[in-house]
Design a protein around this motif. Structure first.
Motif, PDB file in Angstrom:
ATOM      1  N   GLY A  49      29.504  11.739 -42.221  1.00 17.81           N
ATOM      2  CA  GLY A  49      30.012  12.061 -43.549  1.00 17.81           C
ATOM      3  C   GLY A  49      30.151  10.851 -44.453  1.00 17.81           C
ATOM      4  N   VAL A  50      29.387   9.796 -44.145  1.00 21.11           N
ATOM      5  CA  VAL A  50      29.466   8.552 -44.902  1.00 21.11           C
ATOM      6  C   VAL A  50      28.104   8.272 -45.521  1.00 21.11           C
ATOM      7  CG1 VAL A  50      29.881   6.061 -44.667  1.00 21.11           C
ATOM      8  CG2 VAL A  50      31.269   7.683 -43.373  1.00 21.11           C
ATOM      9  N   ALA A  51      28.120   7.713 -46.703  1.00 21.26           N
ATOM     10  CA  ALA A  51      26.864   7.329 -47.353  1.00 21.26           C
ATOM     11  C   ALA A  51      26.309   6.078 -46.676  1.00 21.26           C
ATOM     12  CB  ALA A  51      27.112   7.046 -48.832  1.00 21.26           C
ATOM     13  N   PHE A  52      24.988   5.920 -46.737  1.00 22.75           N
ATOM     14  CA  PHE A  52      24.388   4.711 -46.184  1.00 22.75           C
ATOM     15  C   PHE A  52      23.604   3.968 -47.255  1.00 22.75           C
ATOM     16  CE2 PHE A  52      21.464   8.196 -45.227  1.00 22.75           C
ATOM     17  CZ  PHE A  52      20.266   7.736 -45.741  1.00 22.75           C
ATOM     18  N   LEU A  53      23.570   2.656 -47.077  1.00 23.80           N
ATOM     19  CA  LEU A  53      22.817   1.773 -47.959  1.00 23.80           C
ATOM     20  C   LEU A  53      21.700   1.174 -47.118  1.00 23.80           C
ATOM     21  CD1 LEU A  53      22.420   0.032 -50.552  1.00 23.80           C
ATOM     22  CD2 LEU A  53      24.026  -1.604 -49.515  1.00 23.80           C
ATOM     23  N   PRO A  54      20.461   1.669 -47.249  1.00 27.31           N
ATOM     24  CA  PRO A  54      19.377   1.099 -46.448  1.00 27.31           C
ATOM     25  C   PRO A  54      18.999  -0.285 -46.957  1.00 27.31           C
ATOM     26  CG  PRO A  54      18.517   2.774 -47.938  1.00 27.31           C
ATOM     27  CD  PRO A  54      20.006   2.749 -48.113  1.00 27.31           C
ATOM     28  N   LEU A  55      18.966  -1.237 -46.031  1.00 30.01           N
ATOM     29  CA  LEU A  55      18.573  -2.603 -46.359  1.00 30.01           C
ATOM     30  C   LEU A  55      17.384  -2.983 -45.497  1.00 30.01           C
ATOM     31  CD1 LEU A  55      22.080  -4.346 -46.421  1.00 30.01           C
ATOM     32  CD2 LEU A  55      20.669  -3.738 -48.398  1.00 30.01           C
ATOM     33  N   ASP A  56      16.257  -3.180 -46.128  1.00 33.09           N
ATOM     34  CA  ASP A  56      15.055  -3.617 -45.423  1.00 33.09           C
ATOM     35  C   ASP A  56      15.087  -5.137 -45.338  1.00 33.09           C
ATOM     36  OD1 ASP A  56      12.447  -4.387 -44.667  1.00 33.09           O
ATOM     37  OD2 ASP A  56      11.561  -2.640 -45.636  1.00 33.09           O
ATOM     38  N   PRO A  57      15.043  -5.700 -44.131  1.00 35.56           N
ATOM     39  CA  PRO A  57      15.111  -7.156 -43.990  1.00 35.56           C
ATOM     40  C   PRO A  57      14.021  -7.919 -44.733  1.00 35.56           C
ATOM     41  CG  PRO A  57      15.337  -6.088 -41.866  1.00 35.56           C
ATOM     42  CD  PRO A  57      14.978  -5.023 -42.845  1.00 35.56           C
ATOM     43  N   HIS A  92      16.696 -12.179 -49.877  1.00 32.99           N
ATOM     44  CA  HIS A  92      18.090 -12.321 -49.456  1.00 32.99           C
ATOM     45  C   HIS A  92      19.053 -12.086 -50.625  1.00 32.99           C
ATOM     46  CE1 HIS A  92      21.713 -14.368 -47.866  1.00 32.99           C
ATOM     47  NE2 HIS A  92      21.245 -13.952 -46.701  1.00 32.99           N
ATOM     48  N   ALA A  93      18.745 -12.676 -51.765  1.00 28.81           N
ATOM     49  CA  ALA A  93      19.617 -12.527 -52.938  1.00 28.81           C
ATOM     50  C   ALA A  93      19.714 -11.064 -53.376  1.00 28.81           C
ATOM     51  CB  ALA A  93      19.107 -13.390 -54.088  1.00 28.81           C
ATOM     52  N   ARG A  94      18.618 -10.329 -53.267  1.00 29.69           N
ATOM     53  CA  ARG A  94      18.631  -8.908 -53.647  1.00 29.69           C
ATOM     54  C   ARG A  94      19.545  -8.127 -52.717  1.00 29.69           C
ATOM     55  NH1 ARG A  94      19.508  -4.939 -56.535  1.00 29.69           N
ATOM     56  NH2 ARG A  94      18.337  -3.051 -56.156  1.00 29.69           N
ATOM     57  N   MET A  95      19.446  -8.396 -51.413  1.00 27.04           N
ATOM     58  CA  MET A  95      20.320  -7.691 -50.459  1.00 27.04           C
ATOM     59  C   MET A  95      21.781  -8.035 -50.706  1.00 27.04           C
ATOM     60  SD  MET A  95      18.245  -7.499 -46.861  1.00 27.04           S
ATOM     61  CE  MET A  95      17.698  -9.205 -46.788  1.00 27.04           C
ATOM     62  N   GLN A  96      22.082  -9.296 -51.010  1.00 22.80           N
ATOM     63  CA  GLN A  96      23.466  -9.681 -51.298  1.00 22.80           C
ATOM     64  C   GLN A  96      24.000  -8.959 -52.534  1.00 22.80           C
ATOM     65  OE1 GLN A  96      23.041 -14.036 -51.240  1.00 22.80           O
ATOM     66  NE2 GLN A  96      24.494 -14.034 -49.526  1.00 22.80           N
ATOM     67  N   ALA A 122      19.875  -3.826 -36.587  1.00 22.56           N
ATOM     68  CA  ALA A 122      19.059  -3.928 -35.391  1.00 22.56           C
ATOM     69  C   ALA A 122      19.397  -5.245 -34.704  1.00 22.56           C
ATOM     70  CB  ALA A 122      17.572  -3.868 -35.760  1.00 22.56           C
ATOM     71  N   LYS A 123      19.311  -5.260 -33.367  1.00 24.85           N
ATOM     72  CA  LYS A 123      19.670  -6.465 -32.605  1.00 24.85           C
ATOM     73  C   LYS A 123      18.945  -7.702 -33.096  1.00 24.85           C
ATOM     74  CE  LYS A 123      20.727  -3.963 -28.391  1.00 24.85           C
ATOM     75  NZ  LYS A 123      20.359  -3.677 -27.010  1.00 24.85           N
ATOM     76  N   ASP A 124      17.686  -7.546 -33.457  1.00 22.72           N
ATOM     77  CA  ASP A 124      16.915  -8.713 -33.902  1.00 22.72           C
ATOM     78  C   ASP A 124      17.268  -9.143 -35.333  1.00 22.72           C
ATOM     79  OD1 ASP A 124      15.720  -6.486 -35.077  1.00 22.72           O
ATOM     80  OD2 ASP A 124      13.683  -7.249 -34.823  1.00 22.72           O
ATOM     81  N   GLN A 125      18.205  -8.458 -35.948  1.00 26.51           N
ATOM     82  CA  GLN A 125      18.631  -8.793 -37.309  1.00 26.51           C
ATOM     83  C   GLN A 125      20.037  -9.381 -37.345  1.00 26.51           C
ATOM     84  OE1 GLN A 125      16.455  -8.662 -39.801  1.00 26.51           O
ATOM     85  NE2 GLN A 125      14.954  -7.812 -38.387  1.00 26.51           N
ATOM     86  N   ALA A 126      20.584  -9.762 -36.184  1.00 23.28           N
ATOM     87  CA  ALA A 126      21.970 -10.242 -36.105  1.00 23.28           C
ATOM     88  C   ALA A 126      22.205 -11.478 -36.971  1.00 23.28           C
ATOM     89  CB  ALA A 126      22.352 -10.524 -34.658  1.00 23.28           C
ATOM     90  N   ALA A 127      21.288 -12.436 -36.949  1.00 24.11           N
ATOM     91  CA  ALA A 127      21.479 -13.657 -37.740  1.00 24.11           C
ATOM     92  C   ALA A 127      21.472 -13.347 -39.238  1.00 24.11           C
ATOM     93  CB  ALA A 127      20.392 -14.678 -37.402  1.00 24.11           C
ATOM     94  N   LEU A 128      20.561 -12.501 -39.672  1.00 19.19           N
ATOM     95  CA  LEU A 128      20.503 -12.113 -41.080  1.00 19.19           C
ATOM     96  C   LEU A 128      21.776 -11.351 -41.465  1.00 19.19           C
ATOM     97  CD1 LEU A 128      19.138 -11.846 -43.823  1.00 19.19           C
ATOM     98  CD2 LEU A 128      17.837  -9.903 -42.907  1.00 19.19           C
ATOM     99  N   ALA A 129      22.217 -10.449 -40.595  1.00 19.21           N
ATOM    100  CA  ALA A 129      23.444  -9.694 -40.874  1.00 19.21           C
ATOM    101  C   ALA A 129      24.625 -10.632 -41.045  1.00 19.21           C
ATOM    102  CB  ALA A 129      23.706  -8.691 -39.756  1.00 19.21           C
ATOM    103  N   ALA A 130      24.710 -11.639 -40.201  1.00 20.42           N
ATOM    104  CA  ALA A 130      25.812 -12.601 -40.293  1.00 20.42           C
ATOM    105  C   ALA A 130      25.791 -13.337 -41.630  1.00 20.42           C
ATOM    106  CB  ALA A 130      25.744 -13.595 -39.128  1.00 20.42           C
ATOM    107  N   THR A 131      24.616 -13.738 -42.099  1.00 21.85           N
ATOM    108  CA  THR A 131      24.551 -14.455 -43.374  1.00 21.85           C
ATOM    109  C   THR A 131      24.869 -13.515 -44.542  1.00 21.85           C
ATOM    110  OG1 THR A 131      22.161 -14.127 -43.698  1.00 21.85           O
ATOM    111  CG2 THR A 131      22.860 -16.126 -42.528  1.00 21.85           C
ATOM    112  N   LEU A 132      24.460 -12.272 -44.431  1.00 25.14           N
ATOM    113  CA  LEU A 132      24.757 -11.313 -45.506  1.00 25.14           C
ATOM    114  C   LEU A 132      26.242 -10.978 -45.551  1.00 25.14           C
ATOM    115  CD1 LEU A 132      21.702  -8.918 -45.122  1.00 25.14           C
ATOM    116  CD2 LEU A 132      22.162 -10.459 -47.049  1.00 25.14           C
ATOM    117  N   CYS A 133      26.878 -10.900 -44.403  1.00 21.79           N
ATOM    118  CA  CYS A 133      28.304 -10.558 -44.346  1.00 21.79           C
ATOM    119  C   CYS A 133      29.201 -11.729 -44.742  1.00 21.79           C
ATOM    120  CB  CYS A 133      28.670 -10.068 -42.956  1.00 21.79           C
ATOM    121  SG  CYS A 133      27.964  -8.455 -42.562  1.00 21.79           S
ATOM    122  N   SER A 134      28.674 -12.936 -44.602  1.00 16.90           N
ATOM    123  CA  SER A 134      29.496 -14.098 -44.949  1.00 16.90           C
ATOM    124  C   SER A 134      29.458 -14.405 -46.448  1.00 16.90           C
ATOM    125  CB  SER A 134      29.019 -15.335 -44.171  1.00 16.90           C
ATOM    126  OG  SER A 134      27.721 -15.709 -44.587  1.00 16.90           O
ATOM    127  N   GLY A 135      28.609 -13.665 -47.158  1.00 18.79           N
ATOM    128  CA  GLY A 135      28.552 -13.835 -48.612  1.00 18.79           C
ATOM    129  C   GLY A 135      27.493 -14.779 -48.972  1.00 18.79           C
TER     130      GLY A 135
END
Length: 133
Positions: free
Chosen positions: A90-98, A102-106, A120-133
């Motif tokens: 019941g939650v909306a999703f925001l699809p982010l294609d790796p 990077h600036a567009r995803m932020q 995805a497991k292979d996207q952990a490093a990218l996820a960390a940079t996106l979550c840190s701002g």
């Protein structure tokens, strides 16, 4: 689209979730989704989506906006499972294609304000940079 009247059947989220489960139970080994690297059967898809839905339901509520979960994955079977699971919760999703800049995803993340990010497991490093701002 015709206007709704007393004779119109409206599909609900419950119907959607139940349809996935019904299909999974009817032919659990039938292919549900396939990409270049992976094939998910109906059973696999239902299990993956169910796990995602449970994780999404456990996320903290959002006070300011509707709850949104970012799904960071290339177009793939895993992305489909993630989107179905998020939607089923019941939650909306925001699809982010790796492959997006990077600036567009932020910017997308800043504007949407997701309460969590599924990746995805292979996207952990990218996820960390996106979550840190």
């Amino acid at each position: 689209m015709p206007p709704l009247d007393d004779n119109t059947t409206v599909k609900t989220m419950t119907d959607f979730r139940q349809t996935i489960l019904d299909l999974s139970n009817a032919k659990p080994d039938a292919v549900a989704v396939r990409d270049a690297d992976k094939t998910l059967t109906r059973r696999d898809l239902a299990q993956h989506a169910g796990g995602v839905a449970a994780w999404v339901r456990a996320l903290p509520p959002s006070e300011a906006k509707p709850r949104i979960v970012a799904v960071l994955a290339p177009p793939s079977a895993d992305q489909i499972a993630g989107m179905i699971g998020t939607f089923a919760a019941g939650v909306a999703f925001l699809p982010l294609d790796p492959s997006l800049p990077h600036a567009r995803m932020q910017t997308m993340i800043a504007q949407a304000g997701p309460v969590g990010m599924l990746y995805a497991k292979d996207q952990a490093a990218l996820a960390a940079t996106l979550c840190s701002g």
